[in-house]
Design a protein around this motif. Sequence first.
Motif, PDB file in Angstrom:
ATOM      1  N   VAL A 119       7.967  35.684   0.281  1.00  0.00           N
ATOM      2  CA  VAL A 119       6.826  35.253   1.091  1.00  0.00           C
ATOM      3  C   VAL A 119       6.210  34.007   0.435  1.00  0.00           C
ATOM      4  O   VAL A 119       5.825  33.062   1.108  1.00  0.00           O
ATOM      5  CB  VAL A 119       5.790  36.392   1.207  1.00  0.00           C
ATOM      6  CG1 VAL A 119       4.528  35.873   1.907  1.00  0.00           C
ATOM      7  CG2 VAL A 119       6.369  37.569   1.967  1.00  0.00           C
ATOM      8  N   LEU A 120       6.205  34.019  -0.890  1.00  0.00           N
ATOM      9  CA  LEU A 120       5.651  32.876  -1.609  1.00  0.00           C
ATOM     10  C   LEU A 120       6.367  31.583  -1.219  1.00  0.00           C
ATOM     11  O   LEU A 120       5.731  30.557  -0.946  1.00  0.00           O
ATOM     12  CB  LEU A 120       5.762  33.119  -3.120  1.00  0.00           C
ATOM     13  CG  LEU A 120       5.250  32.012  -4.032  1.00  0.00           C
ATOM     14  CD1 LEU A 120       3.758  31.783  -3.835  1.00  0.00           C
ATOM     15  CD2 LEU A 120       5.536  32.329  -5.503  1.00  0.00           C
ATOM     16  N   GLN A 121       7.685  31.651  -1.180  1.00  0.00           N
ATOM     17  CA  GLN A 121       8.460  30.461  -0.829  1.00  0.00           C
ATOM     18  C   GLN A 121       8.103  29.974   0.579  1.00  0.00           C
ATOM     19  O   GLN A 121       7.933  28.771   0.811  1.00  0.00           O
ATOM     20  CB  GLN A 121       9.967  30.766  -0.909  1.00  0.00           C
ATOM     21  CG  GLN A 121      10.832  29.571  -0.532  1.00  0.00           C
ATOM     22  CD  GLN A 121      12.316  29.773  -0.819  1.00  0.00           C
ATOM     23  OE1 GLN A 121      12.733  30.877  -1.198  1.00  0.00           O
ATOM     24  NE2 GLN A 121      13.105  28.748  -0.658  1.00  0.00           N
ATOM     25  N   VAL A 122       7.969  30.920   1.503  1.00  0.00           N
ATOM     26  CA  VAL A 122       7.649  30.550   2.878  1.00  0.00           C
ATOM     27  C   VAL A 122       6.241  29.941   2.946  1.00  0.00           C
ATOM     28  O   VAL A 122       6.011  28.943   3.620  1.00  0.00           O
ATOM     29  CB  VAL A 122       7.785  31.781   3.794  1.00  0.00           C
ATOM     30  CG1 VAL A 122       7.171  31.501   5.162  1.00  0.00           C
ATOM     31  CG2 VAL A 122       9.251  32.161   3.935  1.00  0.00           C
ATOM     32  N   LEU A 123       5.306  30.532   2.207  1.00  0.00           N
ATOM     33  CA  LEU A 123       3.940  29.999   2.234  1.00  0.00           C
ATOM     34  C   LEU A 123       3.899  28.589   1.665  1.00  0.00           C
ATOM     35  O   LEU A 123       3.173  27.728   2.165  1.00  0.00           O
ATOM     36  CB  LEU A 123       2.992  30.910   1.449  1.00  0.00           C
ATOM     37  CG  LEU A 123       2.643  32.237   2.139  1.00  0.00           C
ATOM     38  CD1 LEU A 123       1.787  33.105   1.233  1.00  0.00           C
ATOM     39  CD2 LEU A 123       1.937  31.998   3.478  1.00  0.00           C
ATOM     40  N   VAL A 124       4.705  28.343   0.626  1.00  0.00           N
ATOM     41  CA  VAL A 124       4.682  27.025   0.005  1.00  0.00           C
ATOM     42  C   VAL A 124       5.467  26.010   0.830  1.00  0.00           C
ATOM     43  O   VAL A 124       5.036  24.877   1.015  1.00  0.00           O
ATOM     44  CB  VAL A 124       5.229  27.101  -1.437  1.00  0.00           C
ATOM     45  CG1 VAL A 124       5.556  25.717  -1.966  1.00  0.00           C
ATOM     46  CG2 VAL A 124       4.208  27.759  -2.335  1.00  0.00           C
ATOM     47  N   GLU A 125       6.609  26.447   1.360  1.00  0.00           N
ATOM     48  CA  GLU A 125       7.474  25.478   2.033  1.00  0.00           C
ATOM     49  C   GLU A 125       7.143  25.324   3.518  1.00  0.00           C
ATOM     50  O   GLU A 125       7.226  24.230   4.066  1.00  0.00           O
ATOM     51  CB  GLU A 125       8.943  25.885   1.871  1.00  0.00           C
ATOM     52  CG  GLU A 125       9.437  25.658   0.450  1.00  0.00           C
ATOM     53  CD  GLU A 125      10.867  26.125   0.226  1.00  0.00           C
ATOM     54  OE1 GLU A 125      11.467  26.703   1.154  1.00  0.00           O
ATOM     55  OE2 GLU A 125      11.376  25.926  -0.891  1.00  0.00           O
ATOM     56  N   ASP A 126       6.801  26.429   4.185  1.00  0.00           N
ATOM     57  CA  ASP A 126       6.617  26.339   5.636  1.00  0.00           C
ATOM     58  C   ASP A 126       5.153  26.123   6.017  1.00  0.00           C
ATOM     59  O   ASP A 126       4.859  25.695   7.129  1.00  0.00           O
ATOM     60  CB  ASP A 126       7.176  27.586   6.342  1.00  0.00           C
ATOM     61  CG  ASP A 126       8.686  27.713   6.130  1.00  0.00           C
ATOM     62  OD1 ASP A 126       9.243  26.889   5.372  1.00  0.00           O
ATOM     63  OD2 ASP A 126       9.303  28.636   6.699  1.00  0.00           O
ATOM     64  N   VAL A 127       4.230  26.492   5.133  1.00  0.00           N
ATOM     65  CA  VAL A 127       2.831  26.175   5.392  1.00  0.00           C
ATOM     66  C   VAL A 127       2.412  25.032   4.465  1.00  0.00           C
ATOM     67  O   VAL A 127       2.074  23.947   4.904  1.00  0.00           O
ATOM     68  CB  VAL A 127       1.910  27.393   5.179  1.00  0.00           C
ATOM     69  CG1 VAL A 127       0.459  27.010   5.441  1.00  0.00           C
ATOM     70  CG2 VAL A 127       2.325  28.549   6.076  1.00  0.00           C
ATOM     71  N   GLY A 128       2.494  25.271   3.185  1.00  0.00           N
ATOM     72  CA  GLY A 128       2.241  24.188   2.233  1.00  0.00           C
ATOM     73  C   GLY A 128       0.827  24.180   1.700  1.00  0.00           C
ATOM     74  O   GLY A 128      -0.120  24.468   2.426  1.00  0.00           O
ATOM     75  N   PRO A 129       0.670  23.873   0.417  1.00  0.00           N
ATOM     76  CA  PRO A 129      -0.653  23.837  -0.206  1.00  0.00           C
ATOM     77  C   PRO A 129      -1.578  22.804   0.448  1.00  0.00           C
ATOM     78  O   PRO A 129      -2.793  23.015   0.523  1.00  0.00           O
ATOM     79  CB  PRO A 129      -0.368  23.452  -1.662  1.00  0.00           C
ATOM     80  CG  PRO A 129       1.095  23.439  -1.850  1.00  0.00           C
ATOM     81  CD  PRO A 129       1.761  23.622  -0.541  1.00  0.00           C
ATOM     82  N   GLU A 130      -1.009  21.712   0.960  1.00  0.00           N
ATOM     83  CA  GLU A 130      -1.858  20.673   1.556  1.00  0.00           C
ATOM     84  C   GLU A 130      -2.547  21.232   2.792  1.00  0.00           C
ATOM     85  O   GLU A 130      -3.755  21.068   2.983  1.00  0.00           O
ATOM     86  CB  GLU A 130      -1.021  19.444   1.939  1.00  0.00           C
ATOM     87  CG  GLU A 130      -0.316  18.768   0.781  1.00  0.00           C
ATOM     88  CD  GLU A 130       0.935  19.519   0.307  1.00  0.00           C
ATOM     89  OE1 GLU A 130       1.443  20.373   1.071  1.00  0.00           O
ATOM     90  OE2 GLU A 130       1.371  19.281  -0.833  1.00  0.00           O
TER      91      GLU A 130
END
Lengths: 307, 652, 151, 186
Positions: A119-130
């Motif tokens: 889930v972490l990968q998806v949150l970082v890659e598909d949503v993104g911190p920005e």
Amino acid sequence: MSTYAYYPGCSGLGTSREYDTSTRAVCRALGLTLADIPDWSCCGSTPAHTVDHTLSSALAARNLAQAEDLDASALITPCPSCLTNLKMAVHRMRDRDFRDRVNKLLDRPVRRDLPVKSVLQVLVEDVGPEELASRLPDKPLAGLKLAPYYGCIMNRPPEVMQFDDPEHPTAMDRLMLALGADVVPFPLKVECCGASFGVPRKDITARLSGKLLETAMDLGAHAMVTACPLCQMNLDLRQDQAASALGRKFQMPVFYYTQLMAVALRLPQNVIGLNKLCVSPHIAFAAMRKARAEAGRRDPSFSEEVA
Amino acid sequence: MKIGVFICHCGSNIAGTVDTAQVARTALEFPDVAFATDTMYACSEPGQEAIVQAIKDHGLDGVVVSSCTPLMHEPTFRRTVERAGLNRFMFEMANIREHVSWIGKDTEANTRKAAELTRMAVEKLRRNMPLFAKQFEVNKRVLVVGGGVAGIQAALDCADGGREVVLVERESTIGGKMAKLDKTFPTVDCSSCVLGPKMVDVAQHPKITVHALSEIEDVKGFVGNFEIAIRRKAAYVDWAKCTGCGLCMEKCPSRKSLDRFNEGVGTTTAINIPFPQAIPKKAVIDPAFCLKLTKDKCGVCAKICPTQAIDFKQQEALFTEQVGAVIAATGYDLFDISKYGEYGAGKLPDVITGLQYERLLSASGPTGGHVQRPSDGREPKTVVFVQCVGSRDKSVDRPYCSGFCCMYTAKQVILTRDHIPDSTSYVFYMDIRAPGKMYDEFTRRAMEEYGARYVRGRVAMIYPKGDKYVVRGADTLMGTQVEVEADLVVLAAGAEASQGAGKLAEKLRISYDKYGFFLESHPKLRPVETNTAGVYLAGSCQGPKDIPASVAQGSAAAAKVLALFSKDKLENDPMIAAVDIRRCVGCGKCIQVCPFKAIKEVDFRGEPKAEVIETVCQGCGLCTATCPQGAIQLAHFTDNQILAEVNALCLA
Amino acid sequence: MSGVNELRIVGFLCNWCSYGGADAAGVGRLAQPTDLRIIRMPCSGRINPLFVARTLLSGADGVLVSGCHPRDCHYAEGNFYARRRLEVFKRLLPTLGIDPGRFEYTWVSASEGQRWQTVVTTFTEQIHRLGPMPRFSPGEACVAVLAESGG
Amino acid sequence: MDVIDIHASCDGDFIAAVEAESGQQIAECYQCGNCTAGCPFTFAFDIPVSQVMRLLQAGQKKRLLTCKSIWLCATCESCTTRCPNNIDVARIMDVLRHMARREGYASERGVKIFWDAFLDSVEKHGRSFELGILTTYIAKTGRFWPDMGLGPKILPKGKLGFRPHEIQGQKQIARIFDKFRQEQRS
Ligand SMILES: Cc1cc2nc3c(=O)[nH]c(=O)nc-3n(C[C@H](O)[C@H](O)[C@H](O)COP(=O)(O)OP(=O)(O)OC[C@H]3O[C@@H](n4cnc5c(N)ncnc54)[C@H](O)[C@@H]3O)c2cc1C
Ligand SMILES: Cc1cc2nc3c(=O)[nH]c(=O)nc-3n(C[C@H](O)[C@H](O)[C@H](O)COP(=O)(O)OP(=O)(O)OC[C@H]3O[C@@H](n4cnc5c(N)ncnc54)[C@H](O)[C@@H]3O)c2cc1C
Ligand code: SF4
Ligand code: SF4
Ligand code: SF4
Ligand code: SF4
Ligand code: SF4
Ligand code: SF4
Ligand code: SF4
Ligand code: SF4
């Protein structure tokens, strides 16, 4: 946005239910659609691969087969242990012979090559911190000093896990920074916490978890933040054991990163489940407020539990 | 055609298991054979005389000798037939010793085999043509690429031998890595004290021209006649005017420029002379940091310079040099330690490379020779050295040993003790490789006299703890995990091929290994030669090497060049390819495969045709096997000649 | 008469490595079967598959090609081309009606006398197992096949 | 200490079997010690992991299959990630455990019982049932739950379910185990 086949893992129904509820809530809030894998079963976790790799992969692979009906773009799970077993199964099944042996054990053979991600990968890659930061212009967690701890198998071995840096992962750091939190340079991000030895060899777990807690404390962290149910339990529930093993005193709240995201996104208390943590999280929030006051910042408005 | 055949006994070496007289009798039946005999020692004085005599007596046009391997005596017999007035290519040899008499005891089978091999030689000889070497002029100037200690040595030796030398160096000064070292093993003498005078010799030698800040753009031609295009980068300073006074450096306000000479330890000014002994001692502006060139401000140096040398508009320059030989001496680069995430390398300020440590040790370095931590300037009391970083490590694609880091680490622990007597050094090592004269004694001295604590095992991780660094490794001899808290960690970064080495090799048409190190012609017997005539190697561009070995190679390469230049004219080997212009359809396939770029396309009455540059062709025959038209044939190994040998065996 | 059941085996060897290796075997007096006849080539890259085909079609029972080890080529990359061409060629042999076992290519360096002895012995045994080559006249197909192999 | 006849005591079949099951080349290990240096469990091991590799090179089957280290390895992948020779050391540890099980060794009995209890639970319910696992563990080891002190912390949090989560495909899971055991026997 596409649908993700969601695999909560056994602990998501038990010892890490607050991880599960906060994960689901955060995903929903950020527009990710999760579909539970119908009648999912245990991935086999560590015990299975210590017995046999075919057995272990078969237990994991049953879920890959079950997920095929969902027409999802990827199978995602919050738990690194499940992630490892699922990914390792996919990895090893690239070998024809191995795949055949695994499929032989299954009633329903695996046909698709479904990508498996955390889930972490998806949150970082598909949503993104920005994107996350742009939703939270008031930096709700400003002042909170966190030691991010990833656990040993989230990114290792890199050939299989294919995500983030195997020595210095930053995915969680970037999400926490997006919430406004401070991140201390925690050097033991991938050092093992003692894993599943808590029951049969708690002496080992106490010593290894203790080292992590000690390092986080010495760096002045208000809390640790993790992405792993087992790590969280070792660090939080067993904190007293760790303290006596090292002859030190700890009062270190240990969050799931999704809990902090949920707090920042002002999601309902019941899904955040801060009351499920053993070491009181209020210590951390109090420290956060103090730091804010010192920096002359105004407090953001939170739900009662945080305040 | 009249052919003479000589079957050698080689004492009993051949005659013991081959009926040589019988082979001679059989040979008489082969086409065109006018004379055949057996002979005791064909290569001996009388043996050779008998051949000369037979050529004269029987009016022979060609000779076959069946004896030992041609790799041994082919040149001998070629000279023999030449003495009798024949062309030396009107000769063939059959190997009936190494390939027959010595590997089987069955006389009958051996005799038959010897006869067949002789028959093959005769059939081939019937199709031989006289071949003549071409003579060509040699330009007796030499180009040295790379001004490290190897290139410097090569340049000085060539120049002392009376030849003109062009030395091309990529940086603004020569000296290479050695100029950055503090002291050198195993004698621990000061590096600049030994190298400095040599650099001055280069500058003052009337026969040496140095092009610094320059690189090879293109290479045309061949041994004896190379045309080298050289690109000189902009220095933004007119070196003809710059006196190296250094006034500009004192006044330049941009003081945070990357100090490449000091390996990034400390900073320098945007205009700088890298170090006081630089050759040439000229100022260069780093355009990335100069305020004038980045923001159009400042211009202080131009105002201050007493000779008005500053030229912000200076452009790159392209020029050519004509030379007859090239020595490649481009050295090595350090492995990029930031690839070791577990060592925090590149992130933690006090985890540095061995070369950075040399700068910290050096009296002319950024700290004036005081060993200080880059982070806070504190004097370290516990220094940990980690060997084999970026060497002997398949996981970073560097499986080879860098050869000199064991030794420089030993040197550095000795120097550390000299600088900080109350310090303790730890060295994590896997093996100690010290196979030179006085080398092992040197590493022993580091342990026995200087108290360095050597730990046999690799380091798994380095992380900060307070203002120290935890180094966690193994002591495999104790069989334990060990930890030590260090103030400073020095990684013995290994050597890798110098940046752009592969591209340079391709321009020079020499081969390089998969790591970018240049390939010598033969690892034991031709260590400084390449497979391209007229191109030689020196120093660590061929593989990691310490200073003594680099210097020895510099001298060896110079000796090769001087030997080449000792003749006024060079002769090519006439066994080269030639194009039958009527059959060539100009498809260019031969041009693509030729490893030596020896074939060019020419225009023949409006049609493209291949043409072999005779002095460049090395005679490999790849083109011949490639040409779909059979148009390009390798002299002495034509399709006809080879098939004649096949037929002699199979159809007879 | 001894050696009567000798078969006809032709070797194409590069001058720099394998020819030297065969010499080294001789110098070491390493006994080998007597069937092989060696033709010296400047480089394995000079070897046109046509030679091998011609040799097999005109009466040889086996052909052995040997050059320098892949990275050791005297001419930098000759053996690299040789390998590519001969690999293709070997795959085409069945089309010519020739058992691919009749043709091998290998790498032997100048110092590997022992290796050469093994190569020769093994290959000779292999050819003896296959027996003499059935005789037939080369058909049209061969020419096409050779053209295909980049000869 | 014993003197080992390194020739006579080297079990080549064992080395070959480990290589086949792990897909790793044992000879590639040059004994740098990096795995031991990084292994968080070295302090608890009776044989550090690099020496496990060494004993493997020497074909010392019994020593390895009876050691504690193979049961205490957590498969944290530190060794595998950092081995300069790209050896999957963690996988070798796993394979040694598999072999030890097959040959009936379990030098860390508690660990084995815990893992077995976990798998039994999965076999029975399709998912792991935490309280059930603990109960089995306590019953089999004959000890009280050494973590009794944790009870008051965790029970009020409502995280330990008192009933297993049965899944519909529970029989499929049982069949996976059945078929696996059959394969092992054949
Ligand atoms: C930390 C450290 C300590 C050492 N200590 C010692 C010691 O004590 N004793 C010892 O014997 N050895 C020591 N060595 C080894 C020593 O540095 C080398 O043996 C020596 O420098 C090799 O010299 P070189 O001329 O071959 O290469 P280099 O010194 O690398 O010189 C190559 C030159 O070529 C130039 N160049 C590169 N590419 C091009 C190009 N394309 N065009 C033009 N120019 C180019 C470079 O700029 C450089 O000037 C040490 C090495 C290190 C890293
Ligand atoms: C067992 C062994 C294996 C080796 N294997 C290898 C290998 O595989 N690869 C490798 O690179 N190296 C190898 N070496 C090293 C190799 O032998 C040496 O590098 C090499 O022989 C050195 O050559 P040289 O000409 O300097 O000396 P030498 O070979 O010793 O030649 C010196 C010559 O000088 C003659 N001589 C001596 N004194 C006088 C005198 N006063 N007057 C006149 N003549 C004199 C001697 O008779 C001799 O002929 C090996 C060494 C050993 C011992
Ligand atoms: S550029 Fe001018 S000021 Fe600078 S060193 Fe040269 S002569 Fe001196
Ligand atoms: S113009 Fe550039 S180089 Fe000259 S003094 Fe100013 S900053 Fe320095
Ligand atoms: S010289 Fe020593 S430190 Fe350097 S790579 Fe070789 S063994 Fe390692
Ligand atoms: S003396 Fe010989 S065997 Fe011993 S370390 Fe040196 S090179 Fe190796
Ligand atoms: S390959 Fe043959 S036909 Fe083609 S250009 Fe070369 S010589 Fe001419
Ligand atoms: S024989 Fe070789 S070097 Fe000469 S032209 Fe042909 S391919 Fe080039
Ligand atoms: S890290 Fe790899 S090479 Fe080094 S001792 Fe361990 S297994 Fe062997
Ligand atoms: S995988 Fe096992 S042996 Fe390897 S480092 Fe982790 S605990 Fe140690």
